[in-house]
Each structure stands twice: as structure tokens, then as C-alpha cells.
Write an enzyme that holds these catalytic residues in place. Structure first.
Site, mmCIF file in Angstrom:
data_model
loop_
_atom_site.group_PDB
_atom_site.id
_atom_site.type_symbol
_atom_site.label_atom_id
_atom_site.label_comp_id
_atom_site.label_asym_id
_atom_site.label_seq_id
_atom_site.Cartn_x
_atom_site.Cartn_y
_atom_site.Cartn_z
ATOM 1 N N ASP A 166 -5.037 19.710 11.920
ATOM 2 C CA ASP A 166 -5.164 18.336 12.401
ATOM 3 C C ASP A 166 -3.788 17.717 12.689
ATOM 4 O O ASP A 166 -3.486 16.609 12.216
ATOM 5 C CB ASP A 166 -5.905 17.457 11.368
ATOM 6 C CG ASP A 166 -7.262 18.008 10.982
ATOM 7 O OD1 ASP A 166 -7.972 18.493 11.876
ATOM 8 O OD2 ASP A 166 -7.618 17.950 9.786
ATOM 9 N N GLU A 191 -14.645 13.346 17.418
ATOM 10 C CA GLU A 191 -13.833 12.920 16.264
ATOM 11 C C GLU A 191 -12.362 12.998 16.638
ATOM 12 O O GLU A 191 -12.022 13.267 17.798
ATOM 13 C CB GLU A 191 -14.139 13.791 15.039
ATOM 14 C CG GLU A 191 -13.929 15.274 15.285
ATOM 15 C CD GLU A 191 -14.548 16.173 14.212
ATOM 16 O OE1 GLU A 191 -15.233 15.670 13.316
ATOM 17 O OE2 GLU A 191 -14.343 17.388 14.295
HETATM 18 C C1 6LW Z 1 -11.242 16.506 10.565
HETATM 19 C C2 6LW Z 1 -11.921 16.649 11.844
HETATM 20 C C3 6LW Z 1 -11.720 18.064 12.018
HETATM 21 O O1 6LW Z 1 -11.421 15.309 9.922
HETATM 22 O O2 6LW Z 1 -11.831 18.666 10.808
HETATM 23 O O3 6LW Z 1 -10.992 19.734 13.373
HETATM 24 C C4 6LW Z 1 -11.845 17.657 9.853
HETATM 25 N N1 6LW Z 1 -11.331 18.554 13.110
HETATM 26 O O4 6LW Z 1 -11.396 15.943 12.890
HETATM 27 C C5 6LW Z 1 -11.062 18.048 8.650
HETATM 28 O O5 6LW Z 1 -9.836 18.594 9.045
#
Ligand code: 6LW
Length: 521
Positions: free
Chosen positions: A15, A175
Site C-alpha cells: 500500500d 478502495e
Molecule cells: C488495504 C486495501 C488493500 O486497506 O489491502 O490492496 C488492504 N489494497 O486498500 C490492506 O492492505
């Protein structure tokens, strides 16, 4: 053209989020159940990264009590605004969304400023008119979207209700939002598809920070979901930065598989160039897949050798020289910056001063299997091929007392080469925990007192464990497959393997001369 290698930060560094102040770039990653939280890196050329500290160094900033594997601190965003750095993140296990700030990137960060907005992956956007926006995921009855509110950056108070601003381009789990302003547009970038093999980066744009946002016709702008045989998989969750020359680069994470659909080193930080097409949409790496060997234009050239190659630094050292070595002795007055504890450590169980050059670990009832904070200190395994060694002195009294070297992924998945007592005799054994299975090797009885050298060597497929009274008398004690410490073998993890030292029970472990030697891979 400049050549560099991905991942630019190998090992469990997921991330990634990036910002620039002048010619200096700063990058942060998620840290989950490890402490201190949120590793913080600096670079002048986007390829070589030096860890300069952590953002969350006090328990009040990162409460991790009984935090399960892959709970804790998720998906930070770093931004620089008018002399101040901000990092927003989620404490998934205690408290939700918050941000912290500092005016000195080498100093301490503030106490958390909590923002009463649900979801995960909070991101800050500072608009030119002084308004500050806080975006995160927004739960829908049958899915997820990106939600946003306006906040008072001093107090964290919401100045507006939270509104859904984009439902994504059609992938599951929109997200990791990040907003940018460029050429009169507000760009909203997101991760979609879930962090596994369908992961991707998508983008939309609108004329206002509230939208409406129109999805880029080229979405996803980055994914390997259709190239399953490619070595790098699950690329996604990106952030962008402009260089002082006006070039754009994206950092994102991806995994390196060992075999089809297996990885154990976590999601690693990667880098790719971004161009802007005539319609004003970003194109990542010319639309090509992300490779280990990459090229880009106009990266700062200070560290290049004659061939135009920038040697990718590992997470610790500025220069290539030091990468090949390892960290030398345990330890000066502090653990090296890349080292971590599990959850919030009881610091009375760790000492670097009682015996200079040695780390003393005092065991407790908390074992590596537990969600309490066991006495553990470790660093990420950053290479498939590596050898880690350490000298250990310990006098266990009972069968529950142990100290040793561990390859640790979660409390339910770890291989431990340890000194303990069996049938009244001091011995070394290899203990393996994989899900609800626990095994122990035949005890290797230690005839002599004194320090023991413990070693683990790995390649893509296997860990091999050795113990002996010196280099020349190392005995193999067993092996363990990397497969069984892979994320895909677990319920799901967002993390990767660590190599570390530990003590359990009523036992002190004295550790000296820890070395981590990377191999070719
Ligand atoms: C994070 C989400 C994700 O909050 O994995 O790959 C989760 N993306 O955006 C935890 O790293």
C-alpha cells in the site's frame, strides 16, 4: 533512458503512498500488527529508498492490543502541505480512521486526530482554495464505493456529511482513493478488484472534488489480472507523484510468486513511469506489464553507474555496497530502524545495554502462537534467497522455555529453530506451526554449554535450518516449505515473512551478531 529494478522496496512493504517536498520524496507503507507502525522512507531518485524511521512510534498512536494477524494499521496516505507532513491511516483493530502530522520528517509525529468517517484507506486532499477533503471506502449494502467529506484539518472535525463520490469502474472493492488536481481536472485514483490476483489501479476525473467522476476509458490503467503467468502479480493500490521536471511516476504494490498462485514475501513496493495521453488520461508504463527490469526517463542520475543503471537499494541502505552485506552486530543502543516488534511490546523484556553488543530477550507466557505481544524482534525477509544467522546463549529450565530464530508470517504460521529442554536435556529443535498443525524435529542434544550458532537459509521453495557451536560444525535440523508460509495457505494475510529472534517462558535469550545475507533472488 535510466534502468532500474522492481520491486524498488522488496519484502512486505504494501500500500505505498508517496509525496514530494522539493527534491525529496517520502514514502509510507502499511504495517498491520507490527510496531513501530508505518515505515517511512526517503529517496532523491524514486529508486533507492532509505528507511528513515516510522510514523507511529508510541502506543498512543498505534494501539495493537491482541491485534490479529493483518489487523492493526492499514493503508496510509502521506501528503505534504505548507511545511507540514500528514499521514492518514486506519487502525482496523482499535479506533478507525485518523491522521497524524509533523513539521519535522525526522522527528516525532502528533497524536492521532480521529475522523468520524467509517471505511478504510483514508486519503487527504488539499485543494488550492484551502479546503481539505478526506476520502475513504464507503460500505454499501451490496458492495463498496469511495466516500468523502470535507474536514477541518486542525481538529479533524467533519465540515460536511460523507458523500459517495465514485463507485469505481466495475471491479469489486473500490478502495485506496487518492485525489490529484491537474490541468483543471480533479483526478480520483482507486484500487479495485481486491488485493489478490484481480488487483488493479483505476482512475476517474471530474470538474469538482465532489464529482461527478467519469471513469477513464482505458481503465484499469494498471493490472496483471489477465497475465497469470507473469512473475509479478496482484499489482495495484497505487499513488502518483510529479518530479520537479514535471514527469509523473506511480508507486504501487505487487507480489512475486514462487510457484503458481503462491507468495510469502508479502506485497512489495514497485515503481513505474506514467505518461499523460492527448485526452489527459494517465498511461502507466506505456500500457505494458510491469517487469523486474524497468526503464524510465530523467530519474535523478546521481546514483547511476556508467551503464545508466540505478541499483535498487534495499529497504535499508543508501548504497549498493551495504545491500549485499547485512546488518552487523546486534546492536548498538537501538535496534536497527528496519526492525519491528509484534503488537505493543513490553520494553522491560528487551535490553541492549545489559551486555553491550547483545540483545537480551526475556520470555513470558506470551508465545509466538498467541495474540498477546510475545518477546520478538525481527525484520522483513526481502529476498527469496537469503541466509540469516545469529549467536544465541540461553539456559532454559523447562520444556516451555525457549529462545531462538524464527521465520514468522503469522501467529499460526511460523518455523522456529530454538533451544529448549526436552527430557531434562538442553537441546535444539525445529518447531513448525502451520494452521492447527504443530510439529517438532527430533531434539539435537547440546552437550556443551556456551553460545550456539543458529542459521536459516532459503530459496524460493524451502527454508533449511542449522545449528552448531561454530561455522564448521553446523548440523542440519530440518527444513520447511515456503509454500506453507504463503499468504494463499492462510485465511488471508496482507503481510509477509519476517526473520527474527524470540524468547518464550521463563527464559532469557542473549542474541549476538545477527546477519541477514541476501542472495541473488
Ligand atoms: C488495504 C486495501 C488493500 O486497506 O489491502 O490492496 C488492504 N489494497 O486498500 C490492506 O492492505
Amino acid at each position: 533512458m535510466v534502468h532500474y529494478k522492481n520491486p524498488v522496496i522488496p519484502g512486505f512493504y504494501p500500500d505505498p503512498s508517496i509525496c514530494r517536498k522539493g527534491e525529496d520524496y517520502y514514502l509510507v507503507n502499511s504495517s498491520f500488527e507490527y510496531f513501530p507502525g508505518i515505515p517511512l522512507f526517503h529517496s532523491r531518485n524514486l529508486v533507492q529508498w532509505e528507511q528513515i524511521g516510522h510514523v507511529l512510534t508510541r502506543k498512543t498512536q498505534a494501539v495493537l492490543d491482541n491485534c490479529p494477524a493483518s489487523g492493526g494499521i492499514w493503508a496510509p496516505t502521506i501528503r505534504y502541505q505548507e511545511g507540514r507532513f500528514y499521514v492518514s491511516a486506519t487502525n482496523f483493530s482499535h479506533g478507525g480512521n485518523f491522521f497524524v502530522w509533523t513539521d519535522d520528517i525526522y522527528g516525532e509525529w502528533s497524536e492521532p486526530v480521529w475522523v468520524s468517517q467509517g471505511g478504510i484507506d483514508p486519503s487527504l486532499f488539499f485543494d488550492d482554495d484551502g479546503c481539505v477533503y478526506f476520502a475513504s471506502t464507503y460500505d454499501l449494502p451490496d458492495g463498496q464505493a469511495i466516500g468523502q467529506c470535507q474536514i477541518d484539518i486542525k481538529s479533524g472535525e467533519r465540515l460536511s456529511e460523507t458523500r459517495i463520490i465514485w463507485e469505481g469502474s466495475g471491479g469489486k472493492y473500490p478502495e485506496g482513493p487518492h485525489m490529484f488536481r491537474k490541468n483543471g481536472w480533479y483526478y480520483l485514483m482507486a484500487a479495485e478488484g481486491g488485493t489478490e490476483y484481480g488487483h488493479m489501479v483505476t482512475i476517474a476525473r471530474g470538474k469538482s472534488p465532489w464529482g461527478s467522476f467519469q471513469s477513464c476509458p482505458g481503465n484499469p490503467i494498471l493490472t496483471h489480472r489477465d497475465t497469470m503467468l507473469h512473475h509479478f502479480q496482484a499489482v495495484g493500490h497505487g499513488d502518483m507523484v510529479d518530479t520537479p521536471d514535471g514527469d509523473t511516476w506511480m508507486v504501487f504494490h505487487g507480489i512475486r510468486t514462487t510457484q503458481y498462485m503462491l507468495h510469502h514475501l508479502g506485497r512489495e513496493t514497485m515503481l513505474a513511469p506514467v505518461a499523460w495521453n492527448e485526452e489527459g488520461w494517465p498511461v502507466v508504463n506505456d500500457g505494458r506489464p510491469i517487469l523486474e527490469d524497468m526503464e524510465g526517463v530523467r530519474l535523478q542520475e546521481e546514483a547511476q553507474n556508467g551503464s545508466g543503471e540505478i541499483k535498487t537499494g534495499n529497504a535499508n541502505a543508501k548504497t549498493g555496497e551495504e545491500d549485499e552485506k547485512c546488518e552487523g552486530d546486534f546492536f548498538d543502543k537501538e535496534l536497527p530502524v528496519r526492525w519491528n516488534y509484534l503488537r505493543n511490546p513490553d520494553m522491560s523484556k528487551y535490553s541492549l545495554t545489559q551486555r553491550p553488543g547483545w540483545l537480551k530477550l526475556t520470555g513470558s507466557d506470551a508465545k509466538l502462537d498467541d495474540l498477546a505481544s510475545p518477546t520478538f524482534a525481527g525484520r522483513r525477509q526481502q529476498h527469496f534467497d537469503m541466509t540469516a544467522s545469529v549467536w544465541l546463549e540461553t539456559e532454559p529450565e523447562g520444556e516451555e522455555d525457549a529462545a531462538g530464530l524464527t521465520v514468522f508470517h503469522t501467529n499460526e504460521h511460523h518455523y522456529d529453530l530454538m533451544v529448549t529442554k526436552r527430557e531434562g536435556k538442553r537441546c535444539a529443535i525445529l518447531r513448525k506451526r502451520v494452521g492447527d498443525m504443530k510439529t517438532e524435529s527430533r531434539p539435537f542434544v547440546l552437550q556443551e554449554k556456551g553460545a550456539l550458532l543458529l542459521r536459516v537459509s532459503s530459496d524460493k521453495l524451502e527454508y533449511r535450518f542449522f545449528a552448531g557451536k561454530d561455522e564448521n560444525s553446523l548440523k542440519p535440523l530440518g527444513s520447511g516449505r515456503t509454500q506453507l508460509l504463503s499468504t494463499e495457505c492462510m485465511v488471508m494475510t496482507f503481510t509477509g515473512c519476517y526473520v527474527g529472534v524470540f524468547a518464550e517462558g521463563a527464559c532469557n535469550g542473549w542474541f549476538h551478531g545477527f546477519e541477514y545475507r541476501p542472495g541473488q533472488n
